[in-house]
Motif scaffolding. Structure first.
Motif, PDB file in Angstrom:
ATOM      1  N   ILE A   1       0.845  -1.203   0.000  1.00  0.00           N
ATOM      2  CA  ILE A   1       0.000   0.000   0.000  1.00  0.00           C
ATOM      3  C   ILE A   1       0.872   1.242   0.000  1.00  0.00           C
ATOM      4  O   ILE A   1       0.609   2.190  -0.747  1.00  0.00           O
ATOM      5  N   LEU A   2       1.917   1.251   0.808  1.00  0.00           N
ATOM      6  CA  LEU A   2       2.827   2.393   0.849  1.00  0.00           C
ATOM      7  C   LEU A   2       3.425   2.641  -0.533  1.00  0.00           C
ATOM      8  O   LEU A   2       3.413   3.777  -1.028  1.00  0.00           O
ATOM      9  N   ALA A   3       3.927   1.595  -1.165  1.00  0.00           N
ATOM     10  CA  ALA A   3       4.533   1.738  -2.493  1.00  0.00           C
ATOM     11  C   ALA A   3       3.507   2.227  -3.507  1.00  0.00           C
ATOM     12  O   ALA A   3       3.793   3.142  -4.297  1.00  0.00           O
ATOM     13  N   ALA A   4       2.314   1.655  -3.492  1.00  0.00           N
ATOM     14  CA  ALA A   4       1.271   2.067  -4.445  1.00  0.00           C
ATOM     15  C   ALA A   4       0.922   3.541  -4.255  1.00  0.00           C
ATOM     16  O   ALA A   4       0.811   4.291  -5.240  1.00  0.00           O
TER      17      ALA A   4
ATOM     18  N   PRO B   1       9.262   9.378  -6.812  1.00  0.00           N
ATOM     19  CA  PRO B   1       8.822   8.590  -5.663  1.00  0.00           C
ATOM     20  C   PRO B   1       9.890   8.474  -4.586  1.00  0.00           C
ATOM     21  O   PRO B   1       9.566   8.407  -3.402  1.00  0.00           O
ATOM     22  N   ALA B   2      11.159   8.494  -4.983  1.00  0.00           N
ATOM     23  CA  ALA B   2      12.245   8.390  -4.003  1.00  0.00           C
ATOM     24  C   ALA B   2      12.201   9.545  -3.002  1.00  0.00           C
ATOM     25  O   ALA B   2      12.482   9.355  -1.823  1.00  0.00           O
ATOM     26  N   VAL B   3      11.830  10.725  -3.456  1.00  0.00           N
ATOM     27  CA  VAL B   3      11.741  11.882  -2.564  1.00  0.00           C
ATOM     28  C   VAL B   3      10.595  11.685  -1.576  1.00  0.00           C
ATOM     29  O   VAL B   3      10.738  11.943  -0.371  1.00  0.00           O
ATOM     30  N   LEU B   4       9.456  11.223  -2.071  1.00  0.00           N
ATOM     31  CA  LEU B   4       8.321  10.972  -1.179  1.00  0.00           C
ATOM     32  C   LEU B   4       8.676   9.915  -0.138  1.00  0.00           C
ATOM     33  O   LEU B   4       8.327  10.046   1.036  1.00  0.00           O
ATOM     34  N   TYR B   5       9.389   8.874  -0.566  1.00  0.00           N
ATOM     35  CA  TYR B   5       9.809   7.847   0.387  1.00  0.00           C
ATOM     36  C   TYR B   5      10.814   8.411   1.388  1.00  0.00           C
ATOM     37  O   TYR B   5      10.756   8.094   2.582  1.00  0.00           O
ATOM     38  N   GLY B   6      11.702   9.259   0.929  1.00  0.00           N
ATOM     39  CA  GLY B   6      12.659   9.897   1.838  1.00  0.00           C
ATOM     40  C   GLY B   6      11.957  10.728   2.899  1.00  0.00           C
ATOM     41  O   GLY B   6      12.338  10.711   4.072  1.00  0.00           O
TER      42      GLY B   6
ATOM     43  N   GLU C   1      10.326   8.294   5.381  1.00  0.00           N
ATOM     44  CA  GLU C   1      11.325   7.730   6.300  1.00  0.00           C
ATOM     45  C   GLU C   1      11.809   8.763   7.317  1.00  0.00           C
ATOM     46  O   GLU C   1      12.147   8.413   8.438  1.00  0.00           O
ATOM     47  N   THR C   2      11.836  10.021   6.930  1.00  0.00           N
ATOM     48  CA  THR C   2      12.285  11.080   7.834  1.00  0.00           C
ATOM     49  C   THR C   2      11.205  11.423   8.852  1.00  0.00           C
ATOM     50  O   THR C   2      11.476  11.542  10.048  1.00  0.00           O
ATOM     51  N   LYS C   3       9.983  11.576   8.394  1.00  0.00           N
ATOM     52  CA  LYS C   3       8.878  11.972   9.285  1.00  0.00           C
ATOM     53  C   LYS C   3       8.450  10.820  10.184  1.00  0.00           C
ATOM     54  O   LYS C   3       8.221  11.001  11.372  1.00  0.00           O
ATOM     55  N   ARG C   4       8.255   9.642   9.606  1.00  0.00           N
ATOM     56  CA  ARG C   4       7.910   8.410  10.326  1.00  0.00           C
ATOM     57  C   ARG C   4       6.756   8.573  11.314  1.00  0.00           C
ATOM     58  O   ARG C   4       6.800   8.079  12.441  1.00  0.00           O
TER      59      ARG C   4
ATOM     60  N   GLN D   1      20.527   6.201   2.339  1.00  0.00           N
ATOM     61  CA  GLN D   1      20.515   5.000   3.177  1.00  0.00           C
ATOM     62  C   GLN D   1      19.743   3.858   2.503  1.00  0.00           C
ATOM     63  O   GLN D   1      20.108   2.693   2.645  1.00  0.00           O
ATOM     64  N   HIS D   2      18.695   4.214   1.760  1.00  0.00           N
ATOM     65  CA  HIS D   2      17.878   3.203   1.083  1.00  0.00           C
ATOM     66  C   HIS D   2      18.252   3.047  -0.400  1.00  0.00           C
ATOM     67  O   HIS D   2      17.482   2.470  -1.174  1.00  0.00           O
ATOM     68  N   HIS D   3      19.429   3.568  -0.752  1.00  0.00           N
ATOM     69  CA  HIS D   3      19.969   3.441  -2.119  1.00  0.00           C
ATOM     70  C   HIS D   3      19.008   3.980  -3.171  1.00  0.00           C
ATOM     71  O   HIS D   3      18.827   3.379  -4.233  1.00  0.00           O
TER      72      HIS D   3
END
Length: 156
Positions: A25-28, A41-46, A49-52, A150-152
């Motif tokens: 779901i997170l990836a979608a 998408p890498a920025v959104l994932y970053g 991961e930062t806000k968590r 960190q997540h390449h």
């Protein structure tokens, strides 16, 4: 519920009872939001991961009396604007942002795109997403970039 506008950050009406979305779901959601707003998408994932934050999370009050809501810790000062955009009550907008993972990520994409349109620089847009002082925003940008590394997720 949704005003039907394609630029509206409310992307689904689903509410999860889990504190974190499943990886699928997170990836979608991240890929859908990235595609919708023309963001990597890498920025959104970053940022994730930062806000968590957590689904249903309310963090605060902050020094200015606002709260940070949900996964991406959207500042509650945005709720009136979102309620107006979505043509719903403030309490409904608050719940959607706090409780729906894809909506929360969608609002992040919407805000990041807004920042990008104002700054014309993705690094600056990331820093502005933090909504802090210039120094805090610079530190936040570095944290997001570090999470991406960190997540390449960044090309070396």
């Amino acid at each position: 519920m949704n005003s039907g506008r394609t630029d509206s950050p409310h992307l689904s009406g689903e509410v999860s009872l889990e504190s974190q979305p499943s990886d699928k779901i997170l990836a979608a959601c991240i890929f859908m939001v990235g595609d919708t707003y023309g963001l990597p998408p890498a920025v959104l994932y970053g940022i994730y991961e930062t806000k968590r934050g957590e689904i249903g999370g309310e963090y605060g009050p902050q020094a200015n009396g606002t709260y940070e809501l949900g996964l991406m810790k959207i500042n509650s000062s945005r709720v009136p604007e979102l309620a107006n955009e979505w043509e719903v009550s403030g309490s409904t907008a608050w719940e959607w942002v706090r409780d729906d993972a894809c909506t929360n990520i969608g609002v992040t994409g919407w805000l990041l795109r807004e920042n990008l349109m104002n700054s014309w620089n993705l690094a600056d847009a990331i820093a502005l997403y933090n909504e802090g002082t210039e120094e805090q925003n610079a530190e936040y940008k570095e944290e997001v970039i570090a999470k991406m590394e960190q997540h390449h997720l960044l090309k070396q």
